[in-house]
Design an enzyme around this catalytic site. Structure first.
Site, PDB file in Angstrom:
ATOM      1  CE  LYS A 161     -21.496  85.924 -81.768  1.00 54.17           C
ATOM      2  NZ  LYS A 161     -20.445  86.708 -83.181  1.00 54.17           N
ATOM      3  CG  ASP A 162     -19.736  84.043 -86.790  1.00 56.21           C
ATOM      4  OD1 ASP A 162     -19.847  85.173 -86.633  1.00 56.21           O
ATOM      5  OD2 ASP A 162     -18.777  83.331 -86.231  1.00 56.21           O
ATOM      6  NE  ARG A 211     -25.784  91.952 -81.677  1.00 58.60           N
ATOM      7  CZ  ARG A 211     -25.315  91.820 -80.722  1.00 58.60           C
ATOM      8  NH1 ARG A 211     -26.045  92.250 -79.475  1.00 58.60           N
ATOM      9  NH2 ARG A 211     -24.100  91.334 -80.236  1.00 58.60           N
ATOM     10  NE  ARG A 212     -21.738  92.616 -78.552  1.00 57.46           N
ATOM     11  CZ  ARG A 212     -20.657  91.629 -79.029  1.00 57.46           C
ATOM     12  NH1 ARG A 212     -19.890  92.111 -79.534  1.00 57.46           N
ATOM     13  NH2 ARG A 212     -20.933  90.370 -78.711  1.00 57.46           N
ATOM     14  NE  ARG A 258     -12.727  91.572 -87.542  1.00 58.73           N
ATOM     15  CZ  ARG A 258     -12.371  91.002 -88.727  1.00 58.73           C
ATOM     16  NH1 ARG A 258     -12.489  91.706 -89.641  1.00 58.73           N
ATOM     17  NH2 ARG A 258     -12.111  89.914 -88.621  1.00 58.73           N
ATOM     18  NE  ARG A 284     -13.317  91.406 -80.913  1.00 59.24           N
ATOM     19  CZ  ARG A 284     -14.432  91.829 -81.636  1.00 59.24           C
ATOM     20  NH1 ARG A 284     -15.403  92.394 -81.205  1.00 59.24           N
ATOM     21  NH2 ARG A 284     -14.495  91.412 -83.066  1.00 59.24           N
ATOM     22  CB  CYS A 316     -24.168  87.527 -89.619  1.00 60.39           C
ATOM     23  SG  CYS A 316     -22.611  87.660 -90.277  1.00 60.39           S
TER      24      CYS A 316
END
Length: 319
Positions: free
Chosen positions: A81-82, A129-130, A151, A157, A244
């Site tokens: 995805k990166d 997106r989330r 981040r 997190r 992305c």
């Protein structure tokens, strides 16, 4: 005499080292050669800015690709995805191994699920997106939440939740699984609630195109269905001209009748981060048997989404 070790370029994060270690073991099995990890720091690892600010596309992969082209490493492992959607001259994705769980998950205080979070809950995520999909879900179901941009690595997190600074964070199931922390998940989000990032849960093993012997060896780790699925998802992303870190979700999966696989379904979503507007569509077609067919599936859905106004919902356009 022991054969010379293959050098695998990897980011330094705990997650990157874990997934690269798993790939190293698999490559050793198919090549019969030892594999050593070469740690490389990328711009995305050192910058403290949010991905949308630094132009998320490629910030975690450029340094790895430079090392490949300079001959400092033999191959590299990326979170797919990166990876920018455009092919990099001189390099080839030799393998896309079988995909991990593509879903997003919640890690929340008091073992709560998304629907159990208190009114006004603060939910951390680094992905527009989330944010778009969580806020849209909250609007639809009468929830009051605040999405907070964050981040950092998995420890950082989850630490926001443990310290009480946030009520929950949303992460990728695959990443937590790879670092052995899947048991900390309090809710697995259905893809009907939050579509993952294109390619989420999949890895890309990349090397130089002219190293044909290594390309052939790495190809033994390729999973044809995973490659077809992520090719369709990334084709959608490319056709939308989104990076992305843009608020785009996509997932391709197989539709089966009993034991017989019939078709591939591709779902896509684009939305404003406040969740006020979403364009969410799907298309279904024969399971792609060629790279071109998978690309066509993605482009077809992107065309429909653009016709529904998707372009105006994306904060980041391709540079």
């Amino acid at each position: 005499m022991t054969e010379k070790a293959l050098r695998l370029g990897t980011r330094r994060s705990k997650l990157a080292m874990a997934q690269s270690g798993q790939v190293a073991d698999a490559v050793s099995q198919v090549t019969g050669r030892p594999v050593e990890l070469v740690e490389i720091t990328t711009y995305g690892d050192t910058s403290r800015e949010h991905l949308a600010q630094i132009g998320g596309t490629g910030v975690f992969v450029a340094a790895l690709r430079d090392a490949l082209l300079r001959g400092e490493v033999d191959f590299a492992v990326h979170s797919l995805k990166d990876l920018p959607t455009a092919q990099h001259e001189g390099l080839v994705v030799a393998a896309v191994p079988e995909r991990e769980d593509p879903r997003d998950v919640v890690v929340a205080r008091d073992a709560r699920k998304l629907t159990d979070l208190p009114r006004g809950a603060r939910i951390g995520t680094g992905a527009p997106r989330r944010m778009a999909q969580l806020n849209a879900y909250a609007r639809t179901h009468g929830m009051e939440i605040e999405t907070v941009p964050i981040r950092g690595n998995v420890d950082t997190r989850i630490g926001y939740v443990r310290s009480g600074e946030l009520d929950a964070v949303v992460l990728a199931a695959a990443g937590l699984n790879r670092v052995g922390r899947i048991d900390e998940v309090t809710d697995f989000l259905s893809v009907d609630t939050v579509l993952p990032a294109p390619g989420q849960g999949a890895l890309a093993i990349e090397c130089t195109a002219d190293n044909t012997e290594l390309v052939a060896a790495l190809a033994e780790l390729d999973d044809p269905f995973t490659r077809a699925a992520v090719t369709a998802e990334r084709s959608l992303l490319a056709a939308l001209e989104a990076g992305c870190s843009a608020p785009v979700g996509a997932l391709a999966d197989l539709l089966a009748d009993g034991q017989i696989v019939k078709e591939m379904r591709l779902r896509g979503v684009v939305g404003t981060t406040d969740g006020s507007t979403l364009v969410q569509l799907s298309t279904t077609g024969p399971v792609p048997e060629t790279h071109e067919a998978a690309l066509a599936l993605g482009r077809e859905l992107a065309t429909e989404m653009l016709a529904q106004g998707a372009a105006g919902l994306m904060g980041e356009r391709a540079q």
